[in-house]
Design an enzyme around this catalytic site. Structure first.
Site, PDB file in Angstrom:
ATOM      1  CD  GLU A 131       1.056  -2.360  20.200  1.00  0.00           C
ATOM      2  OE1 GLU A 131       0.538  -1.226  20.178  1.00  0.00           O
ATOM      3  OE2 GLU A 131       1.571  -2.877  19.204  1.00  0.00           O
ATOM      4  N   GLY A 161       0.859  -1.195   0.000  1.00  0.00           N
ATOM      5  CA  GLY A 161       0.000   0.000   0.000  1.00  0.00           C
ATOM      6  C   GLY A 161       0.887   1.234   0.000  1.00  0.00           C
ATOM      7  NE  ARG A 162      -2.724   6.809   0.656  1.00  0.00           N
ATOM      8  CZ  ARG A 162      -3.889   6.192   0.869  1.00  0.00           C
ATOM      9  NH1 ARG A 162      -3.959   5.139   1.645  1.00  0.00           N
ATOM     10  NH2 ARG A 162      -4.991   6.639   0.306  1.00  0.00           N
ATOM     11  CB  ILE A 163       3.323   2.400   4.696  1.00  0.00           C
ATOM     12  CG1 ILE A 163       2.409   3.457   5.328  1.00  0.00           C
ATOM     13  CG2 ILE A 163       4.611   2.285   5.509  1.00  0.00           C
ATOM     14  CD1 ILE A 163       1.858   3.085   6.703  1.00  0.00           C
ATOM     15  CG  HIS A 202       2.090   1.055  17.863  1.00  0.00           C
ATOM     16  ND1 HIS A 202       0.972   0.263  17.943  1.00  0.00           N
ATOM     17  CD2 HIS A 202       1.992   1.678  16.654  1.00  0.00           C
ATOM     18  CE1 HIS A 202       0.241   0.395  16.852  1.00  0.00           C
ATOM     19  NE2 HIS A 202       0.837   1.256  16.046  1.00  0.00           N
ATOM     20  NE  ARG A 222      -3.144  -1.504  14.292  1.00  0.00           N
ATOM     21  CZ  ARG A 222      -2.616  -0.349  13.901  1.00  0.00           C
ATOM     22  NH1 ARG A 222      -1.316  -0.233  13.683  1.00  0.00           N
ATOM     23  NH2 ARG A 222      -3.397   0.718  13.758  1.00  0.00           N
TER      24      ARG A 222
HETATM   25  C1  DGY Z   1      -1.668   3.768  12.595  1.00  0.00           C
HETATM   26  O1  DGY Z   1      -1.862   4.941  12.233  1.00  0.00           O
HETATM   27  O2  DGY Z   1      -2.482   2.883  12.394  1.00  0.00           O
HETATM   28  C2  DGY Z   1      -0.384   3.473  13.299  1.00  0.00           C
HETATM   29  O3  DGY Z   1      -0.330   2.232  13.831  1.00  0.00           O
HETATM   30  C3  DGY Z   1      -0.053   4.550  14.299  1.00  0.00           C
HETATM   31  O4  DGY Z   1       0.362   5.611  13.551  1.00  0.00           O
END
Ligand code: DGY
Length: 334
Positions: free
Chosen positions: A274, A163-165, A293, A245
């Site tokens: 978490e 995806g984008r990231i 995180h 996640r």
């Molecule tokens: C998100 O935005 O879902 C990340 O886990 C925290 O920036």
């Protein structure tokens, strides 16, 4: 009292203290109640009480928006989360009730990709071990293989979820001269052209990649997608990186696999539960790098996320349709 254009102000609950200027977009259209704590999540009973009275919620990923909460919130029309992930929200239940769900894609892409690379480098080059040794007065005399790790440049990265990231990570990987593989339900022709990434089945990616990077959303389909069989396919000198996640990985299987030497290491920004406790078994392993995180945690990006979450909520409460809507079907409901 009315809002901009004579419209009635909507009641909104914000579940954490955020910089006031980031909430400015809500000023003309909402009466805000804010849980005035920056460090801790709003207690559940307070969240339920507040939700009972408002039309809009601005939440964080620490707040569960589930059927119990929705049942207690008869006036609720919009939920805006200051995160790109929405696995803390029961989107199907929101959709059923005509409640729009909004998130913050785009503004955190590059920052999260930076952290992903930082983790790859930290694990491969054993930065955590080295830093702990220096601080503890255990800096050994220079020797040929002390703290020797793995190279990152010109190796193969396998991105699960382009995806984008994922695409931003691929661009960085290109700069490191890496071969780029990706797996996921869809092909991304543009990203393939830009970065040379090749789409392969997950099994092939796991077997070929030196760095397996998880960037898929957590859904019922992806939960536990990396378990013992998948780990067994990885190379003995590979590194598993998770900036998505914790629920994507079976942590017991990962612990066993790391102890058995396959994969070589893991770099984790996220855990199943978490905050992870200090006695979490993965934290006892020297070949695990763990951070709390912080994928999107630059000041500028966190401000941009807060502001976008406020803008989304303001627009939704005005009756507009923000782009970053997770369940656009609600706008088609009668
Ligand atoms: C998100 O935005 O879902 C990340 O886990 C925290 O920036």
């Amino acid at each position: 009292m009315g809002g901009a254009g004579g419209r009635a102000l909507a009641d909104v609950f914000v579940t954490r203290r955020l910089p006031p200027e980031t909430l400015a977009p809500l000023a003309g259209s909402a009466r805000l109640r804010v849980y005035e704590d920056e460090a801790r999540a709003v207690p559940r009973d307070r969240f339920l009480r507040e939700a009972a009275e408002v039309e809009g919620l601005l939440v964080l990923l620490t707040d569960q928006v589930d059927v119990e909460l929705l049942a207690a919130a008869p006036r609720l029309r919009a939920v805006s989360t200051m995160s790109v992930g929405w696995d803390h929200i029961d989107v199907a239940a929101c959709t059923e009730r005509g409640i729009g769900v909004f998130h913050t894609p785009g503004v955190l892409t590059e920052t999260t990709a930076d952290l992903c690379f930082a983790l790859m480098l930290a694990c491969a080059r054993r930065l955590g071990e080295g830093e702990r040794a220096v601080r503890a007065g255990r800096w050994p005399p220079w020797s040929p293989f002390a703290f020797a790790g793995l190279d990152v440049h010109r190796r193969t990265i396998g991105i699960v979820g382009l995806g984008r990231i994922g695409q931003a990570v691929a661009r960085r990987a290109r700069g490191f001269g890496m071969e780029i593989l990706y797996a996921g339900p869809r092909r991304h022709a543009e990203a393939e052209r830009e970065t040379g990434a090749r789409h392969v089945p997950l099994e092939a990616l796991l077997a070929a990649a030196d760095f397996v990077v998880l960037l898929a959303p957590l859904t019922p389909q992806t939960a536990g997608m990396i378990g013992a069989p998948q780990l067994a396919r990885m190379k003995t000198d590979a590194v598993l990186v998770n900036v998505a996640r914790g629920g994507l990985i079976d942590e017991h299987a990962l612990e066993a696999a790391l102890k058995a030497g396959r994969p070589w290491g893991a770099a984790l920004d996220v855990f199943q539960h978490e905050p992870a406790p200090a006695d979490h078994p993965l934290l006892a392993l020297p070949n695990v790098v763990a951070v709390p995180h912080i994928g999107s945690a630059s000041v500028a990006t966190r401000r941009a996320m807060a502001r976008l979450a406020a803008e989304n909520l303001a627009a939704a409460l005005r009756g507009d349709r923000p782009d970053a809507c997770v369940n656009p079907q609600v706008f088609r409901l009668p």
